[in-house]
Scaffold this motif. Structure first.
Motif, mmCIF file in Angstrom:
data_model
loop_
_atom_site.group_PDB
_atom_site.id
_atom_site.type_symbol
_atom_site.label_atom_id
_atom_site.label_comp_id
_atom_site.label_asym_id
_atom_site.label_seq_id
_atom_site.Cartn_x
_atom_site.Cartn_y
_atom_site.Cartn_z
ATOM 1 N N LYS B 667 0.629 -0.779 -0.294
ATOM 2 C CA LYS B 667 -0.171 0.729 -0.222
ATOM 3 C C LYS B 667 0.934 1.145 -0.056
ATOM 4 N N ASP B 668 1.726 1.710 1.377
ATOM 5 C CA ASP B 668 2.866 2.824 1.194
ATOM 6 C C ASP B 668 3.015 2.946 -0.614
ATOM 7 N N LEU B 669 3.843 1.562 -1.072
ATOM 8 C CA LEU B 669 4.240 1.246 -2.339
ATOM 9 C C LEU B 669 3.479 2.275 -3.919
ATOM 10 N N TYR B 670 1.959 2.096 -3.148
ATOM 11 C CA TYR B 670 1.440 2.328 -4.394
ATOM 12 C C TYR B 670 0.954 4.191 -3.946
ATOM 13 N N ASN B 671 0.839 4.695 -2.895
ATOM 14 C CA ASN B 671 0.809 5.478 -2.389
ATOM 15 C C ASN B 671 2.487 6.526 -2.535
ATOM 16 N N GLN B 672 3.070 6.240 -2.459
ATOM 17 C CA GLN B 672 4.687 6.721 -3.233
ATOM 18 C C GLN B 672 4.301 7.607 -4.626
ATOM 19 N N ASP B 673 4.094 6.273 -5.508
ATOM 20 C CA ASP B 673 4.554 6.237 -6.225
ATOM 21 C C ASP B 673 2.906 7.360 -6.541
ATOM 22 N N ASP B 674 1.275 7.463 -6.264
ATOM 23 C CA ASP B 674 0.579 8.323 -6.064
ATOM 24 C C ASP B 674 -0.444 7.202 -7.382
ATOM 25 N N ASN B 675 -0.260 6.281 -6.991
ATOM 26 C CA ASN B 675 -0.764 4.767 -8.018
ATOM 27 C C ASN B 675 -2.270 4.579 -7.546
ATOM 28 N N HIS B 676 -2.921 5.482 -7.684
ATOM 29 C CA HIS B 676 -4.565 4.936 -7.288
ATOM 30 C C HIS B 676 -4.581 4.646 -7.851
ATOM 31 N N GLN B 677 -5.423 4.402 -9.247
ATOM 32 C CA GLN B 677 -5.680 2.831 -9.339
ATOM 33 C C GLN B 677 -5.270 1.384 -9.040
ATOM 34 N N GLU B 678 -4.457 1.520 -8.905
ATOM 35 C CA GLU B 678 -3.302 0.471 -8.178
ATOM 36 C C GLU B 678 -3.877 0.456 -6.232
ATOM 37 N N LEU B 679 -4.423 1.166 -5.771
ATOM 38 C CA LEU B 679 -4.378 1.961 -4.936
ATOM 39 C C LEU B 679 -5.945 1.154 -3.884
ATOM 40 N N GLY B 680 -7.081 1.968 -5.810
ATOM 41 C CA GLY B 680 -7.711 1.396 -4.954
ATOM 42 C C GLY B 680 -7.835 0.047 -5.201
ATOM 43 N N SER B 681 -7.672 -0.728 -6.564
ATOM 44 C CA SER B 681 -7.762 -1.720 -6.527
ATOM 45 C C SER B 681 -7.495 -2.584 -5.238
ATOM 46 N N PHE B 682 -6.434 -2.326 -4.221
ATOM 47 C CA PHE B 682 -5.258 -2.679 -2.950
ATOM 48 C C PHE B 682 -6.751 -2.581 -1.856
ATOM 49 N N HIS B 683 -7.478 -1.888 -2.293
ATOM 50 C CA HIS B 683 -8.638 -0.945 -1.379
ATOM 51 C C HIS B 683 -9.743 -2.621 -1.805
ATOM 52 N N ILE B 684 -10.340 -3.101 -2.452
ATOM 53 C CA ILE B 684 -10.782 -3.446 -3.138
ATOM 54 C C ILE B 684 -11.083 -4.763 -3.032
ATOM 55 N N ARG B 685 -9.551 -5.094 -3.146
ATOM 56 C CA ARG B 685 -9.223 -6.706 -2.451
ATOM 57 C C ARG B 685 -9.387 -6.598 -1.004
ATOM 58 N N ALA B 686 -8.630 -5.772 -0.286
ATOM 59 C CA ALA B 686 -8.653 -5.784 1.039
ATOM 60 C C ALA B 686 -10.510 -6.094 1.638
ATOM 61 N N SER B 687 -11.767 -5.368 0.867
ATOM 62 C CA SER B 687 -12.926 -5.220 1.504
ATOM 63 C C SER B 687 -13.022 -6.748 1.040
ATOM 64 N N TYR B 688 -12.458 -7.464 0.270
ATOM 65 C CA TYR B 688 -13.488 -8.499 0.514
ATOM 66 C C TYR B 688 -12.134 -9.990 0.888
#
Lengths: 598, 889
Positions: B667-688
């Motif tokens: 997550k930190d990695l995506y944050n650092q890169d401002d990679n919001h798309q992947e960050l979104g995917s990350f949270h979706i995955r987390a949600s289930y």
């Protein structure tokens, strides 16, 4: 019916040596832990292991109990830690296959068991599934490389190529296309350089080798298979060269595991046939068999004795196989000859030819709405996207919405994966092709960028299927009915509607002995910098060896492609040997890209 | 027959008199070249000097450490200097300090080796290349009557051709000390005081006390005075100590002490003055105070011979002098000015020594060093004896004679030759000449013998030439290294024993690179073993030249080495780094073709980022990973991520790792890169995957939606928001209706609602989520058919015009085997699908009518294929007729 090879076709090398090597290494590893031992095997490794060393061999080397490990990570550590808690002391050995990664040790260390276990590598990377088919049994290769950009397996691949060339090499002529192919090739060559091979003096047996990335041709892999072997794979799933025929096939109450390879005489004759011919062939065969049985009638005692002692066993065996395949055929017919399947094939062909796109799109939509099959729907969407160079934004949105409504929101991730891999994309208005290309070439000229695999995550790979198809004449123009009984070209594997792109590329390159004249195709494939030819200067390769060709599919190949190339071989007097990271089909590709709830 | 001392060397320039062999044992290492090392522990600062065997000074340095009690050479030609306090300093051949280690400080009186008797440090014998044989040395320290310490001299067993490093093993004691070696067993040390049994690992210089072992010599022997002499003997790979106290001999091992008596020892012995063990450890010689010498096997089981020299003065040195396979056993005894060779003969051979001399026993003879000479005493080899014996009629002698006559153009040559040939001994003659040539030191003599051999060869049909050729080669090499500039006066047997590889190593140690390379080239050794290896050594030496600039060194090395196979630039760079020349190391690494090899050193030098790019270049993901983890620990998180950002390959590798092991980092990695798309995917995955509570899941989805908005992915954001809504709704449905709704897809939720009879809610949901009509119809149709609620289905079908047509209704009814219901809908199916529908319900005849009406060829064929048996016969005919008609038109 099964076409004989041309009399001058070269002999295939004997690949059973690979099996022996792997077995000996495994036994050596087992013997390093003397005495009785339990063996825990990861589920994915079960079938390949069985092909190398069956249970009795394992027992011979004092394997006491076998356990199947379903959930992958951290099993060994929980086992060791449980033992520690219970105060038991045992010796542990972790065998990694085909390769031990540094990260593995890291994990063991983090779990606190690194000191308690000894680690070893079982460099078992090549499993001969058939006389002409070698599989690395790495289904994860596809996702790891083409989606995650993980290059770990390239090293394994290079090692495998190196092994092959030490045993069967040298391979004087190499062609390849695709980034992964190029990297593997370079790594492999470096390995050869470092280890001054003993192959130098040898005469080449396999004269040509062709490496091909799966992402060069997704289309072929996404099509429904209609050649018998492919159809069996699509229907029953061939796993590691064998298939489980359920009760509906065996016409008994038991399932039966059947090895499918050239040793099965019946299968060998029908494997490459279009399905429409198979049934008639089998019934003809059954009649012949009956006739052979019937010969008994007029026999005297002596002849009868001969018959019983020599022929009967063979006949019975054939009989058994025949009934199995007839059972399988019936089962397939039941599933596939329905209206649905024909419509599906029709739609596929329309997509390949680029007709009636609107109609196909609504067919797909209906397919999704009716929840026919999540994987099938996904496959059709991808096929549509690739053949049409991306979906138009409206369709892209509506199909995705429908899909999410049908199968759940986690597939948002699936779509993101598919987009990254270039399988399902949106046509960007205004983003012309040339702009994408200039981006690509800019990246590639930079040396470091040659290694960038993430490149395609930033610029979705564009397919120019339509143009390529025209250039390479992939859609045969046929007057009248395509006679599937007497195929004229490789298109027969798709009922005469489409010549597999991958196979056509291979055919063209072999014919031209290089990429000359294919510049336009290569450009359209977005592989301008990634097609290579390497021919040894002093060509010692005999014409016979030049006709023995090793084709390496990085990311998997389908049985249809194998059948098509086998056909090409028969026509041109080539023999192909296939090396693939795994045998794949459309469903496996889609599953690899899907996100499913755990 | 014995050869007198043979002066081997150029007159050496040893230092002035009085300095040699006084307090310090001055000796040379044996077979190979023998640097003299001497030291003056005089007043303030002694000087340590090292000479080559030909007397060329190699090094001279001021001794700044403590008092030295003993010196010795190791097989790797390192000089070991043992200090009083038990510290051993190790120097290289050129006086360069290598390392030091301690044998443990002696707590007892006097410390290490104090009051050591002269020459008790017998030098380690670096003669045997494979160190099968042991090296040995020892200390003896009188002072108390307790003999307690045994020092082991370990020979590290390296099966390579390179000489092994003997290692000191020691332990502490109150009294006497003794170094000794056992050939193959790890060195062992015992003390009376502490009684520790200690294997000593020289490389790591650790001393492990394995256990206690109470054992004291004093009680068992009742030692009243210091032993007069002692030595180590080896039997069955076990080392023993042979100790002489007065008239008695004792054999000590690690467990026992037993008195022994040599068989056949002459009576009247009251004391043993010297003892010597042969080079092979097989023989033992004892010198008694009666001037009597006993020679026998080292096991003390057998006497070989004895000799009475009638000199009662204690000899300065006594050593064995014999050849490995010779029957001529002899002992050389040295007094101040007299040298005596005694053996199994009533007479002895005596020499006068002009100067103080020192004897070094070797494989096939004895070296005698004095201030101005370096001589070699050895038994004359059989071949030489046969040829050069006066009036010898041996075939070799005749052949030599024949050749000489031939050169004089005398017919006698023919006579001699005939004589040999008549006896059929020409092959032996040639062989003898070749062999004898090997043992000659003077090139002229070598030449004349070889010439004779070559002459003889001409008269032989099938004499294999390789022995002759090999001897010529060997002699050229030997003559080259015997040159006084080089100073390695090896004999032929020693050279053979040593092997060419070891000889090359020794040349390299002396920094005689050009000669070593010439030898390699001359002998055509494979590059990897020969030239490349030497060049690599040269380069390693070159990087130590601190006065040359980095650029020059790097360039010089690259010019010489080029792309020579087998040379590892990374090894050389490692050496450069070891000398503190990081910049040079980096420059050298540039020449390393295998990028993988560069990485470990770069990491060591803290050039992690460079290491990372090299690792990536190598394509070895494991290597990349190693560097990554290194970087992770070395840099702070931000810098680490920045580094990753520029290396996509490493980044994706690390991402993969994080996906499995460290989700948070991902997550930190995506944050650092401002990679919001992947960050979104990350949270979706987390949600289930990660969250279980519904609130947590909704929250995760909300975060995901925000991220998607930031990524300008409106579609995904909307879809996520829909999912949040759905989740909440499903929760409510579960609360109100029971049953499971959570995690169902929208479609399945609606279906479930219909199946449980909640049509209203289902429709509401469909409206809320804007489910398209088509889907809704499909959905409802399937669900109602599943329920077999035919009434509701009919109502539904009439609710409005079906957006999916009526064929699906027919199909689904037939699927449920309800032909009656199916027929109802078949009539409503549109014309283009009518045939299909009619066929589905089994009404072939009507289907045929419709098909004919449509005049559709495909439809007619379809109907025809459904015609079976007699019942449909009429229909089939009808179609055929219609077809024929159509064709007519």
């Amino acid at each position: 019916m099964a076409f004989p090879h041309r009399p001058d076709a070269p002999e295939l090398p004997d690949f059973s040596m690979l099996k022996r090597l792997a077995r000996d290494q495994l036994i050596y590893l087992l013997e390093q832990l003397p005495g009785k031992k339990d063996l825990f095997i990861e589920a994915d490794l079960m079938s390949p292991l069985d092909r190398i060393a069956n249970v009795s061999i394992l027992k011979q080397h004092e394997v006491d109990k076998l356990y199947k490990v379903e959930n992958k990570p951290a099993l060994s550590s929980s086992l060791v830690n449980a033992d520690k808690m219970a105060g038991r002391t045992r010796k542990y050995k972790v065998i990694f296959s085909p390769q031990k990664f540094y990260a593995c040790e890291m994990v063991l260390e983090e779990e606190g068991v690194y000191g308690d276990v000894s680690c070893d590598e079982w460099a078992f990377s090549l499993l001969p599934l058939d006389v002409d088919l070698l599989s690395m049994e790495l289904p994860e290769f596809f996702r790891d490389y083409f989606l995650e950009g993980d290059q770990r397996w390239i090293n394994t691949l290079a090692q495998a190529l190196h092994l092959l060339s030490t045993l069967y090499g040298p391979f004087p002529n190499c062609y390849g296309i695709g980034r992964c192919a190029k990297m593997s090739y370079e790594l492999w060559k470096r390995l050869e350089e470092e280890e001054d091979g003993e192959t130098k003096g040898r005469r080449p047996e396999i004269g040509q080798i062709f490496l091909l990335d799966r992402d060069v041709d997704f289309v072929t892999a996404l099509c429904s298979q209609v050649v018998y072997e492919g159809l069996v794979d699509d229907t029953f799933r061939i796993k590691c060269g064998s298939v489980d025929f359920g009760p509906e096939v065996t016409s008994s109450d038991k399932s039966l595991k059947v090895l499918l390879n050239a040793e099965d005489k019946v299968f060998n004759e029908i494997r490459n046939e279009h399905f429409s011919n198979v049934f008639s062939f089998l019934s003809q065969k059954a009649r012949n068999l009956q006739a052979q049985y019937d010969r008994r009638r007029g026999m005297d005692i002596k002849q009868m004795k001969n018959f019983v002692s020599q022929e009967l066993k063979g006949l019975k065996q054939e009989h058994r196989l025949l009934s199995l395949h007839i059972g399988a055929c019936e089962s397939i017919m039941k599933k596939k000859t329905k209206q649905d399947f024909q419509e599906l094939i029709k739609t596929e062909h329309a997509l390949l030819e680029g007709f009636n796109i609107r109609e196909s799109t609504s067919y797909i939509e209906e397919h999704i709405d009716r929840q026919v099959s999540p994987i099938e729907s996904l496959r059709l969407m991808c096929l549509l996207s690739i053949t049409e160079n991306g979906l138009i934004p409206k369709d892209y949105r509506s199909l995705k919405t429908q899909y999410l409504q049908s199968y759940g929101p986690e597939h948002l991730l699936t779509f993101s994966n598919l987009r990254r891999a270039g399988l399902l994309t949106e046509q960007a208005p205004g983003d012309t092709l040339t702009a994408v290309e200039s981006k690509v070439s800019k990246l590639v000229t930079d040396k470091a960028a040659g290694k960038i695999t993430d490149a395609f995550s930033s610029l979705a790979k564009r397919s120019n299927f339509r143009a390529i198809s025209k250039k390479l004449n992939l859609i045969p123009r046929v007057d009248g009915e395509y006679d599937l009984k007497v195929p004229r070209d490789m298109a027969y594997v798709f009922s005469g509607a489409y010549v597999p792109l991958s196979c056509r590329i291979i055919e063209q390159v072999l014919e031209r002995r290089g990429w000359q004249g294919l510049d336009e195709v290569v450009r359209l494939l977005n592989c301008s910098e990634l097609a290579f030819t390497d021919m040894t200067k002093d060509d010692k390769a005999s014409s016979e060896s030049l006709r023995l060709i090793l084709v390496v599919f990085l990311g998997g190949c389908t049985f249809s492609e194998i059948s098509a190339l086998r056909f090409l071989g028969r026509e041109k007097g080539y023999r192909f040997i296939f090396l693939t990271t795994a045998v794949t089909n459309s469903a496996r590709l889609m599953e690899a890209m899907s996100e499913v709830k755990a | 027959m014995w050869c007198g001392p043979l002066e081997l060397v150029h007159r050496p320039a040893w230092p002035g008199p009085g300095q040699l062999g006084q307090k310090v044992s001055s000796q040379t290492t044996a077979l190979l070249r023998n640097p003299w090392r001497k030291e003056k522990p005089a007043s303030a600062r002694p000087v340590l000097e090292i000479y080559s065997a030909s007397g060329v000074p190699l090094a001279s340095l001021l001794w700044k450490s403590g008092p030295v009690v003993s010196l010795g050479w190791s097989a790797e030609e390192e000089l070991l200097c043992v200090q009083e306090d038990g510290v051993v300093l190790v120097y290289g051949l050129h006086g360069d300090f290598r390392r030091h280690f301690s044998m443990g400080n002696v707590g007892g009186p006097g410390g290490w080796g104090k009051g050591m008797e002269s020459g008790t440090l017998s030098l380690p014998q670096p003669t045997t290349p494979l160190s099968r044989r042991c090296s040995r040395t020892g200390f003896w320290m009188p002072g108390s009557s307790i003999l307690s310490l045994v020092l082991g001299w370990l020979s590290s067993q390296e099966p390579t051709a390179s000489p092994s490093v003997p290692t000191w093993v020691t332990s502490n004691s109150a009294g006497c000390q003794r170094c000794q070696v056992s050939p193959d067993t790890p060195g062992a040390a015992f003390t009376a005081h502490r009684c520790a049994f200690c294997p000593w690992d020289h490389q790591r210089q650790k001393l492990w006390a394995l256990g206690s072992l109470r054992w004291s010599f004093s009680t068992t022997i009742g030692l009243q005075s210091a032993p007069s002499c002692w030595t180590t003997v080896c039997q069955d790979r076990v080392a023993h100590i042979l100790l002489a106290v007065g008239p008695d001999l004792y054999l000590l091992d690690h467990a026992a002490c037993s008195a022994v008596t040599p068989p056949g020892l002459a009576p009247g012995v009251s004391s043993f003055l010297q003892m010597a063990v042969s080079f092979t450890y097989r023989h033992l010689a004892l010198f008694t105070d009666t001037g009597y010498i006993w020679m026998g096997t080292a096991s003390l089981k057998e006497k070989l011979c004895e000799f009475n020299c009638n000199i009662r003065a204690p000899p300065k040195q006594m050593v064995w002098c014999s050849r490995p396979r010779s029957k001529e056993r002899a002992v050389v005894v040295a007094w101040e000015r007299r040298l005596m060779v005694v053996g199994d003969a009533p007479e002895s051979i005596q020499f006068v020594l002009d100067e103080d001399s020192y004897l070094v026993p070797e494989l096939d003879g004895v070296r005698i060093f004095s201030r101005s000479t370096h001589e070699f005493l050895h038994e004359v080899p059989v071949a030489s004896e046969e040829i050069f014996k006066i009036a010898s009629m041996a075939p070799g002698a005749l052949l030599l004679e024949a050749q000489k006559e031939y050169e004089k153009e005398s017919q006698k040559a023919d006579e001699y030759l005939r004589e040999i040939q008549e006896l059929g001994q020409l092959p032996q003659a040639v062989q003898q000449c070749i062999e004898a040539a090997g043992h000659e030191h003077w090139p002229d003599m070598q030449k004349s013998l070889l010439r004779a051999a070559s002459f003889g060869k001409c008269f032989l049909d099938r004499f294999p030439p390789d022995s002759f050729v090999r001897m010529c080669q060997d002699l050229r090499v030997l003559n080259a290294v015997r040159d006084y500039h080089i100073g390695i006066p090896l004999t032929y047997s020693q050279y053979k024993q040593l092997t060419i590889q070891v000889l090359l190593d020794r040349l390299v140690l002396r920094r005689l690179y050009p000669l070593a390379i010439q030898i390699c080239e001359y002998l055509r050794l494979p590059e990897v073993q020969g030239v490349s290896r030497i060049l690599a050594h040269w380069a390693c030496y070159k990087v130590q030249q601190k006065d040359v600039s980095d650029e020059d060194v790097a360039r010089a090395i690259n010019q010489k080495l080029g792309d020579t196979p087998g040379v590892s630039y990374s090894d050389i760079a490692a050496r450069a780094y070891g000398c503190g020349r990081t910049e040079l190391a980096i420059k050298l690494l540039e020449y390393e073709p295998r990028s993988g090899e560069q990485v470990p050193l770069l990491l060591k030098m803290k050039r992690s980022k460079l290491a990372l790019s090299k690792a990536i270049e190598s394509g070895d993901t494991d290597l990349v990973f190693t560097v990554l983890l290194h970087l992770k620990n070395e840099l702070n998180r931000g810098d680490f991520f920045m580094t990753l950002r520029n290396q996509p390959m490493a980044l994706s590798l690390y991402r993969q790792f994080c996906k499995h092991q460290e989700l948070e980092t991902l997550k930190d990695l995506y944050n650092q890169d401002d990679n919001h798309q992947e960050l979104g995917s990350f949270h979706i995955r987390a949600s289930y995957a990660a969250e279980e509570r519904i609130e947590g899941r909704v929250a995760a989805l909300q975060t995901a939606a925000d991220a998607f908005y930031k990524a300008k992915n409106e579609f995904a954001a909307k879809a996520t928001e829909d999912q949040m809504r759905l989740l909440r709704l499903q929760r409510r449905l579960e609360d109100e209706l029971g049953g499971r709704f959570l995690d169902l897809s929208l479609h399945d939720t609606v279906t479930t609602l219909i199946l449980s009879g909640q049509n209203k809610r289902a429709e509401q949901l469909a409206r809320d989520f804007r489910i398209p009509d088509k889907r809704l119809w499909w959905l409802k149709l399937t669900a109602l058919a599943d329920l077999e609620d035919w009434e509701e289905l009919e109502k539904f079908s009439k609710s409005k015009k079906s957006p999916i047509g009526y064929l699906p209704f027919v199909e689904i009814c037939m699927k449920q085997h309800n032909k009656y219901e199916a027929k109802k809908y078949a009539s409503r199916v549109g014309p283009e699908q009518k045939v299909k529908a009619l066929l589905l319900v089994g009404d072939v005849a009507q289907a045929a009518d419709v098909a004919i009406e449509h005049r559709n060829e495909a439809e007619m064929s379809l109907v025809l294929s459904h015609c079976t048996g007699a019942t449909d016969g009429a229909t089939a005919d009808k179609i055929q007729r219609a077809r024929a008609q159509a064709q007519k038109k």
